[in-house]
Structure formats: C-alpha cells, structure tokens
Design a protein around this motif. Sequence first.
Motif, PDB file in Angstrom:
ATOM      1  N   GLU A   1       0.813  -1.211   0.000  1.00 31.74           N
ATOM      2  CA  GLU A   1       0.000   0.000   0.000  1.00 31.74           C
ATOM      3  C   GLU A   1       0.852   1.271   0.000  1.00 31.74           C
ATOM      4  O   GLU A   1       0.547   2.220  -0.719  1.00 31.74           O
ATOM      5  CB  GLU A   1      -0.926  -0.001   1.230  1.00 31.74           C
ATOM      6  N   LEU A   2       1.909   1.274   0.793  1.00 30.13           N
ATOM      7  CA  LEU A   2       2.685   2.504   0.969  1.00 30.13           C
ATOM      8  C   LEU A   2       3.818   2.658  -0.035  1.00 30.13           C
ATOM      9  O   LEU A   2       4.170   3.787  -0.398  1.00 30.13           O
ATOM     10  CB  LEU A   2       3.252   2.574   2.393  1.00 30.13           C
ATOM     11  N   VAL A   3       4.385   1.553  -0.466  1.00 26.77           N
ATOM     12  CA  VAL A   3       5.530   1.645  -1.375  1.00 26.77           C
ATOM     13  C   VAL A   3       5.109   1.392  -2.814  1.00 26.77           C
ATOM     14  O   VAL A   3       5.304   2.243  -3.677  1.00 26.77           O
ATOM     15  CB  VAL A   3       6.652   0.669  -0.954  1.00 26.77           C
ATOM     16  N   TYR A   4       4.516   0.224  -3.077  1.00 24.85           N
ATOM     17  CA  TYR A   4       4.143  -0.086  -4.456  1.00 24.85           C
ATOM     18  C   TYR A   4       3.111   0.903  -4.997  1.00 24.85           C
ATOM     19  O   TYR A   4       3.284   1.480  -6.069  1.00 24.85           O
ATOM     20  CB  TYR A   4       3.595  -1.507  -4.554  1.00 24.85           C
ATOM     21  N   LYS A   5       2.035   1.111  -4.241  1.00 29.61           N
ATOM     22  CA  LYS A   5       0.956   1.946  -4.758  1.00 29.61           C
ATOM     23  C   LYS A   5       1.263   3.435  -4.635  1.00 29.61           C
ATOM     24  O   LYS A   5       1.072   4.191  -5.581  1.00 29.61           O
ATOM     25  CB  LYS A   5      -0.350   1.603  -4.042  1.00 29.61           C
ATOM     26  N   LYS A   6       1.747   3.880  -3.479  1.00 31.27           N
ATOM     27  CA  LYS A   6       1.976   5.310  -3.281  1.00 31.27           C
ATOM     28  C   LYS A   6       3.184   5.806  -4.059  1.00 31.27           C
ATOM     29  O   LYS A   6       3.107   6.810  -4.775  1.00 31.27           O
ATOM     30  CB  LYS A   6       2.150   5.610  -1.793  1.00 31.27           C
ATOM     31  N   LEU A   7       4.318   5.110  -3.919  1.00 32.90           N
ATOM     32  CA  LEU A   7       5.497   5.517  -4.678  1.00 32.90           C
ATOM     33  C   LEU A   7       5.282   5.288  -6.158  1.00 32.90           C
ATOM     34  O   LEU A   7       5.774   6.035  -6.992  1.00 32.90           O
ATOM     35  CB  LEU A   7       6.736   4.756  -4.205  1.00 32.90           C
ATOM     36  N   GLY A   8       4.542   4.226  -6.475  1.00 36.33           N
ATOM     37  CA  GLY A   8       4.259   3.963  -7.875  1.00 36.33           C
ATOM     38  C   GLY A   8       3.445   5.059  -8.517  1.00 36.33           C
ATOM     39  O   GLY A   8       3.611   5.361  -9.702  1.00 36.33           O
ATOM     40  N   ASP A   9       2.562   5.681  -7.742  1.00 41.12           N
ATOM     41  CA  ASP A   9       1.760   6.780  -8.279  1.00 41.12           C
ATOM     42  C   ASP A   9       2.611   8.024  -8.539  1.00 41.12           C
ATOM     43  O   ASP A   9       2.369   8.772  -9.475  1.00 41.12           O
ATOM     44  CB  ASP A   9       0.632   7.141  -7.296  1.00 41.12           C
ATOM     45  N   SER A  10       3.604   8.247  -7.686  1.00 41.40           N
ATOM     46  CA  SER A  10       4.428   9.450  -7.847  1.00 41.40           C
ATOM     47  C   SER A  10       5.646   9.211  -8.717  1.00 41.40           C
ATOM     48  O   SER A  10       6.183  10.118  -9.317  1.00 41.40           O
ATOM     49  CB  SER A  10       4.887   9.955  -6.467  1.00 41.40           C
ATOM     50  N   MET A  11       6.113   7.939  -8.777  1.00 40.87           N
ATOM     51  CA  MET A  11       7.281   7.610  -9.584  1.00 40.87           C
ATOM     52  C   MET A  11       6.989   6.347 -10.385  1.00 40.87           C
ATOM     53  O   MET A  11       7.497   5.272 -10.073  1.00 40.87           O
ATOM     54  CB  MET A  11       8.501   7.400  -8.677  1.00 40.87           C
ATOM     55  N   PRO A  12       6.146   6.446 -11.405  1.00 43.43           N
ATOM     56  CA  PRO A  12       5.684   5.253 -12.103  1.00 43.43           C
ATOM     57  C   PRO A  12       6.792   4.450 -12.776  1.00 43.43           C
ATOM     58  O   PRO A  12       6.625   3.261 -13.020  1.00 43.43           O
ATOM     59  CB  PRO A  12       4.695   5.801 -13.135  1.00 43.43           C
ATOM     60  N   TYR A  13       7.927   5.073 -13.102  1.00 38.81           N
ATOM     61  CA  TYR A  13       8.996   4.366 -13.776  1.00 38.81           C
ATOM     62  C   TYR A  13       9.656   3.326 -12.885  1.00 38.81           C
ATOM     63  O   TYR A  13      10.400   2.475 -13.347  1.00 38.81           O
ATOM     64  CB  TYR A  13      10.061   5.337 -14.284  1.00 38.81           C
ATOM     65  N   ARG A  14       9.399   3.373 -11.570  1.00 43.79           N
ATOM     66  CA  ARG A  14      10.024   2.403 -10.679  1.00 43.79           C
ATOM     67  C   ARG A  14       9.225   1.104 -10.568  1.00 43.79           C
ATOM     68  O   ARG A  14       9.737   0.118 -10.095  1.00 43.79           O
ATOM     69  CB  ARG A  14      10.222   3.006  -9.290  1.00 43.79           C
ATOM     70  N   ARG A  15       7.990   1.117 -10.954  1.00 42.93           N
ATOM     71  CA  ARG A  15       7.221  -0.124 -10.962  1.00 42.93           C
ATOM     72  C   ARG A  15       7.750  -1.045 -12.052  1.00 42.93           C
ATOM     73  O   ARG A  15       8.032  -0.616 -13.164  1.00 42.93           O
ATOM     74  CB  ARG A  15       5.745   0.156 -11.211  1.00 42.93           C
ATOM     75  N   LEU A  16       7.864  -2.318 -11.727  1.00 46.46           N
ATOM     76  CA  LEU A  16       8.382  -3.287 -12.684  1.00 46.46           C
ATOM     77  C   LEU A  16       7.278  -3.908 -13.514  1.00 46.46           C
ATOM     78  O   LEU A  16       7.523  -4.407 -14.615  1.00 46.46           O
ATOM     79  CB  LEU A  16       9.154  -4.385 -11.941  1.00 46.46           C
ATOM     80  N   HIS A  17       6.058  -3.915 -12.995  1.00 47.47           N
ATOM     81  CA  HIS A  17       4.924  -4.476 -13.710  1.00 47.47           C
ATOM     82  C   HIS A  17       3.641  -3.998 -13.046  1.00 47.47           C
ATOM     83  O   HIS A  17       3.671  -3.385 -11.980  1.00 47.47           O
ATOM     84  CB  HIS A  17       4.973  -6.011 -13.746  1.00 47.47           C
ATOM     85  N   GLN A  18       2.532  -4.279 -13.682  1.00 44.69           N
ATOM     86  CA  GLN A  18       1.244  -3.865 -13.152  1.00 44.69           C
ATOM     87  C   GLN A  18       0.891  -4.662 -11.898  1.00 44.69           C
ATOM     88  O   GLN A  18       1.466  -5.725 -11.631  1.00 44.69           O
ATOM     89  CB  GLN A  18       0.151  -4.065 -14.208  1.00 44.69           C
ATOM     90  N   GLN A  19      -0.071  -4.152 -11.145  1.00 50.82           N
ATOM     91  CA  GLN A  19      -0.510  -4.821  -9.919  1.00 50.82           C
ATOM     92  C   GLN A  19      -1.054  -6.211 -10.246  1.00 50.82           C
ATOM     93  O   GLN A  19      -1.766  -6.408 -11.222  1.00 50.82           O
ATOM     94  CB  GLN A  19      -1.586  -3.981  -9.238  1.00 50.82           C
ATOM     95  N   VAL A  20      -0.686  -7.189  -9.416  1.00 54.08           N
ATOM     96  CA  VAL A  20      -1.118  -8.564  -9.656  1.00 54.08           C
ATOM     97  C   VAL A  20      -2.593  -8.719  -9.310  1.00 54.08           C
ATOM     98  O   VAL A  20      -3.163  -7.928  -8.573  1.00 54.08           O
ATOM     99  CB  VAL A  20      -0.271  -9.559  -8.836  1.00 54.08           C
ATOM    100  N   ARG A  21      -3.191  -9.797  -9.818  1.00 54.69           N
ATOM    101  CA  ARG A  21      -4.620 -10.020  -9.631  1.00 54.69           C
ATOM    102  C   ARG A  21      -4.910 -10.676  -8.287  1.00 54.69           C
ATOM    103  O   ARG A  21      -4.077 -11.382  -7.716  1.00 54.69           O
ATOM    104  CB  ARG A  21      -5.164 -10.883 -10.769  1.00 54.69           C
TER     105      ARG A  21
END
Length: 270
Positions: A43-63
């Motif tokens: 919640e705090l790292v993947y989703k929050k940081l991902g929203d502000s720094m999308p280039y750091r996400r390696l893939h979309q959220q899993v199902r």
Amino acid sequence: MDFDLDWLLGTDYSQPLNFLLISSILFIGIFLRYIILAWVYHELVYKKLGDSMPYRRLHQQVRIPQVKKEIEYSFYGAIIFAISGSVMLICWQTGLTQLYTSLSLWDWIWVPMSFFIALFIHETYYYWLHRWMHRPKVLRYFHHIHHNSLYTSSFTSFSFHPIEAFLQAIFLPVLVLFLPMHFSVLLALLITMSVTAVINHAGVEVYSKSTLQSPLARWMVGATHHDMHHLKYRCNYGLYFTFWDVWMKTEDVGFEKRFLTHTTKEKNLT
C-alpha cells in the motif's frame, strides 16, 4: 550485561501441550508479521510511490486470485516455520545450541561479525539450494509453486510449497547448533529475512541508480534483480546478495540495463 530471556526457560516446551502452545503463538506471530508487512509495503511503497514515480514499478498490480493463493501457501509455510522455531527453542533450553544471552566486551566485535557471517552462510546455502530447486524434476515437483507468481507482489515473499518452506525453515535451527550467536543477532536475522523478502518481491524498485556505483550496495539483491529471476528462471538465484551469481556467471547480462531503465527515466511498464 544480560539479554534477559529467563521467562522463556520457565516452561518445558518439549511437553506436547506446551509444544503446541508455543508453536501456536509463533505461528500467529509469523503469519501476522507476513500479512501486515506485505500489506503495508504494497500500500505505501508499491501503490503510493508507484503513483508518484511510475517508472520504478516493474509491472502492473497482480490479480486478487494470485494474492489469495500466495496467502494460502504462506499460511502453510508459517506453520512449518513455527514448528521449526519451537524445535530451536527446545534445543536452546536443553543446551544444544550456541545461542547465548550475556553480553561481554568481546561481543562488541562478535555480534556484528556473527551477523554478517550468518548472512554469508545463509546466502551460500540458499544460492546452491535454489539452483538445485531449478533442476527440471525438482522445479516441477515443488519449486514451481513459488514461480506460479510470474509477476510478483509483496505477498509472494512467503509463498512456498511446504517442502520448500521446510528446506528454508531448517537453516537457522541448524546454524545455531554450530555458530555462537547472541539472541539479538538471531532476532536481527529474522527481521532481515522478512524485510528483504518483501522488498525483493514487491514489484517496485526502491534502490536508486547510484546503487550500481556503490562498492557495497551494488552487491545487494533488489526487486529488479529478483524480478528477472521470476521472469527468466535460469538466472539471478541470489537471496540477499549478488556475489554468487557474479562468481558463478548466473547473473542475467541484461540486469544493469533493466535496473537503470527503472531508476533513471519514466518508462512504460513491462
């Protein structure tokens, strides 16, 4: 100076009911630790940081179905780790381990040294175990459960077939039979195992591009490094560090390029 754990010695945990009690307590602690840490990090790292720094996400959220299956196998694994912890406690009570609670002047040197020695031994054990688990028959028999999570999440961190969970759970109980270790080092190792497992599976790179230029940090496994293992199978077997992969030439040749892609500029998710 003493690390007061006398309260743990007041009960004979080798008695069946006491063994069941301590195993149940350990199971609740282990499983809740996993759920809370994985959820908070997601919640705090993947989703929050991902929203502000999308280039750091390696893939979309899993199902959701994948996450449910990961939690199910983590539940079984927590039982195995709890039983392993109970056995280690009994061995400590009966004087079979090298665990100790008193601190001396020498421990100012030995405590941090033993921590890194234990990490090195664990890294070595896991690297070669991991390579063995990727033999085709072994992979099909049980290691495939962990690799069913092709795109990982923080909840993947503890998702193993019971046989693999057992092979991982026995490491610390065996290690403390031989390596003198203060109880605080044991706790530090458990925390390190939990935190690094979540970081490496969470699907978001939290290390900066400068990591590759650091003489120490460049040897640390991160999300990009382990994500490539889940995608390609035959590379990047390390647990905490990359040195065995480098020494044995099993680190993917495209790792640094992909790492820089996800830490230097905005990029579409792959």
